[in-house]
Design an enzyme around this catalytic site. Structure first.
Site, mmCIF file in Angstrom:
data_model
loop_
_atom_site.group_PDB
_atom_site.id
_atom_site.type_symbol
_atom_site.label_atom_id
_atom_site.label_comp_id
_atom_site.label_asym_id
_atom_site.label_seq_id
_atom_site.Cartn_x
_atom_site.Cartn_y
_atom_site.Cartn_z
ATOM 1 N N ASP A 412 -3.411 -9.151 -5.271
ATOM 2 C CA ASP A 412 -4.633 -8.351 -5.452
ATOM 3 C C ASP A 412 -5.859 -9.253 -5.622
ATOM 4 O O ASP A 412 -5.745 -10.439 -5.909
ATOM 5 C CB ASP A 412 -4.459 -7.462 -6.681
ATOM 6 C CG ASP A 412 -5.326 -6.213 -6.637
ATOM 7 O OD1 ASP A 412 -6.210 -6.113 -5.758
ATOM 8 O OD2 ASP A 412 -5.116 -5.335 -7.493
ATOM 9 N N GLU A 467 -6.634 5.576 -5.477
ATOM 10 C CA GLU A 467 -6.998 5.061 -6.799
ATOM 11 C C GLU A 467 -8.441 5.404 -7.152
ATOM 12 O O GLU A 467 -8.777 5.570 -8.325
ATOM 13 C CB GLU A 467 -6.795 3.550 -6.862
ATOM 14 C CG GLU A 467 -7.704 2.750 -5.940
ATOM 15 C CD GLU A 467 -7.421 1.247 -6.021
ATOM 16 O OE1 GLU A 467 -6.306 0.881 -6.416
ATOM 17 O OE2 GLU A 467 -8.311 0.464 -5.688
#
Length: 659
Positions: A412, A467
């Site tokens: 990430d 998200e």
């Protein structure tokens, strides 16, 4: 005599000028697309689709150090044409094989460079290559996209506040601005892919492919406001920890060049996909066709599948006799859920380790015990890591966790695509492959074909996924869901992370951190598992929510993440899309709409003729416009002659399994 000499000089100079000018044409195999290349003092190309001008004359050049411009006053040495028609197997893709049929023109120039053009039935592409013995420094590249009219675009601007002073630091998550070319926001950048609407049912999507040892392409408006020109991030010289929670790097000093690289190499493809109908864009293979083949010889260990995910649902499980959170008991619960529902993996997102040092574990998480517990239940464990923490010791991290039995990493906060970051992605992919580890690149630029070159990379973000529902109440998510299959998904798989079991109508939606919901209906969410390409596909909601909705969970669990065949049935950009995909002898079908309810016809002519099929169908319930969780499940018999009408609710969907 003097006049005769002057006349001779004029004629001679005209001959020289004529010799410098070269015109080339290249026609697609089906004869519909014509690429014209004009070489004079510069090099430009233009594209016709039948009688429609798709791309007006647009220049290209590559500037090296010492002010060497490949493309300025070019001298043609020779050229060659070739027709190619071959098929290749596609690993972990939406279809088993890809037909790669095109006509190719290669033009070799003085100064040790070439241009290769390929024209397919669905588009065209070009790339530079150099054949210099010594390393080179690329200072800049000129990529121009000119148009004959002020067309509408669907284009994603760079929108990221992680470092507003540096527009090249980006999470690559943006909605599409529906604006004319001339309305491009001043002093801003946009990233690829983006779409041009020619208002005659024809559209074009602009992509890049085979991005290796080179920065990603951004665009901005050109001076005439009739097209776009390229911008690239310069090579980083100095970096500091920063960004979100100090989990990535910020650039404090950049070089005056893009990359120092090998003198003999090919450069990224600049590609244009042309469509006569929107639905064709949702089933396109251009990036796969232009990407380099796999460098991993044995891919038998790579296993795509679905993943029970913890972060989106905030580890929010209940009706249990322990405190839920980032701890061993909670993850055993996720593993039990995955095992019971044939979900292949569980990801341990942020919190399982010290975020800046992933060799140090959270004492509440007994990782070795979890790996053993999961192995007994035929579930694999994937670990989250920030790119910054991973790259402190990539080899050591991968060696350590591969020996423990970890199956892969979710990496990430890359948030850049300069040449240094692109090279890092290739390095991570190779080292992961060496240790037989899967990769999911989150916080990542759009894929450009590396997923074919390194099939152990199963997913990429570079998309404004579910998200965002946790904190962006004003986003029009159904509109976006009905847009990305025609634009972003053309670049490759998307770590969108669907699967919400709390579903809301437009008036009822609100952000929530621990009880997040989706915009649109339950069937909209179910359909995404077929529509959105993702060989490693997340199940975003909590085990508690899925067990309360076991019928929906059973459906999701049965949908594979890779397919043997894909058919785009119907669709219109931003409005609706319907796609059917086949795995072995079973078909999976998904359809979604924006906030407008609509009737759609499902034509089952893709089924094998002469056979009867059983269809398990999840459709929007009669009250799904208010209660978005409302759905109807039925099992019916269909065949290739069947045509069925379905009403999609506002933000609705339709999902089927046909066998």
């Amino acid at each position: 005599m003097k006049n005769i000499i002057i006349l001779f000089c004029l004629i001679f100079s005209g001959i020289i000028s004529a010799q410098k000018k070269h015109d080339f044409t290249l026609i697609s195999p089906n004869g519909k697309i014509k690429v014209s290349i004009i070489i004079n003092d510069k090099i430009s190309w233009s594209i016709l689709h039948e009688k429609d001008l798709i791309l007006a004359p647009s220049e290209m050049s590559l500037t090296l150090d010492e002010n060497i411009i490949l493309g300025k006053n070019p001298v043609v040495l020779n050229s060659a044409k070739e027709s190619v028609n071959k098929e290749f197997e596609a690993a972990f893709y939406k279809k088993k094989t890809v037909q790669n049929k095109y006509n190719r023109l290669t033009i070799n120039f003085k100064n040790e460079f070439s241009l290769e053009f390929r024209v397919f039935d669905d588009g065209a592409a070009y790339r530079f290559s150099t054949k210099k013995k010594k390393d080179i420094t690329v200072k800049s590249e000129e990529v121009v996209l000119n148009f004959d009219k002020d067309y509408n675009t669907l284009i994603p601007y760079v929108r990221d506040l992680r470092n507003p002073e540096d527009p090249f630091i980006s999470s690559f998550e943006s909605h599409y601005e529906n604006k004319k070319i001339s309305e491009f926001a001043k002093d801003t950048l946009a990233f690829l892919p983006f779409l041009i609407d020619f208002k005659n049912h024809k559209k074009a999507v602009f992509l890049e492919a085979d991005l290796n040892d080179y920065p990603g392409l951004f665009v901005t408006n050109n001076e005439k406001k009739t097209g776009f020109e390229s911008r690239f991030s310069k090579y980083p010289l100095q970096e500091i920890n920063g960004g979100f929670n100090y989990l990535n790097k910020l650039i404090t000093e950049r070089a005056d060049y893009l990359v120092k690289t090998k003198g003999s190499r090919t450069f990224p493809w600049r590609a244009i996909v042309i469509s006569e109908n929107d639905s064709a864009l949702a089933n396109n293979d251009m990036v796969q066709k232009l990407a380099e083949p796999s460098v991993i010889k044995d891919i038998s260990w790579i296993k795509p599948g679905k993943v029970a995910w913890d972060w989106w649902n905030d580890w929010n499980i209940y009706n249990i006799d322990f405190k839920a959170g980032i701890n061993t008991q909670t993850y055993k619960y996720y593993i039990d859920f995955a095992s019971k529902n044939n979900v292949e993996y569980v990801v341990l997102d942020e919190g399982w380790s010290v975020e800046t040092d992933i060799m140090k574990h959270n004492p509440d998480v007994d990782l070795e015990a979890l790996i053993a517990y999961a192995k007994e239940r035929n579930v694999g464990i994937i670990l989250w890591a920030s790119w910054m923490a991973l790259t402190k010791n990539t080899e050591g991290v991968f060696e350590n966790y591969a020996k423990l039995g970890i199956k892969g990493f979710k990496v990430d906060f890359l948030d850049r695509d300069d040449a240094k970051m692109v090279n890092s992605v290739y390095d991570i992919a190779q080292k992961a492959a060496n240790h037989k580890l899967l990769l999911d690149f989150h916080g990542m630029y759009k894929p450009t074909g590396i997923q074919r070159t390194f099939p152990n990379i199963l997913n990429f973000e570079g998309v404004k996924g579910l998200e965002n529902n946790k904190w962006t109440p004003n986003d029009d998510v159904p509109l976006y869901d009905c847009t990305i299959p025609f634009i972003r998904m053309m670049a490759g798989p998307m770590d969108y992370t669907p699967g919400a079991m709390r579903n809301a109508a437009k008036s009822e939606f609100k952000p929530s951190h621990s009880n997040p919901m989706s915009q649109g209906t339950r069937c909209h969410q179910l359909a995404l598992y077929t529509i959105f390409e993702a060989p490693l596909q997340m199940m975003a909601d909590s085990p508690t929510s899925y067990m309360k909705e076991q019928e929906s969970t059973d459906f999701i669990a049965k949908v594979p993440t890779t397919f043997d065949e894909s058919i785009s049935l119907d669709g219109e950009v931003g409005k609706f899309v319907s796609i059917a995909r086949k795995k072995s002898d079973v078909w999976y079908l998904g359809a979604i709409t924006n906030w407008d309810s609509r009737d759609i016809i499902i034509d089952f002519s893709f089924l094998e003729k002469g056979k009867k099929f059983q269809a398990e169908i999840f459709s929007d319930g009669l009250n799904a416009d208010k209660a978005a969780v409302d759905y109807k499940r039925e099992i019916i018999t269909v065949d290739s002659n069947s045509k069925l009408k379905y009403r999609l609710a506002n933000g609705g969907g339709l999902a089927m399994i046909i066998k």
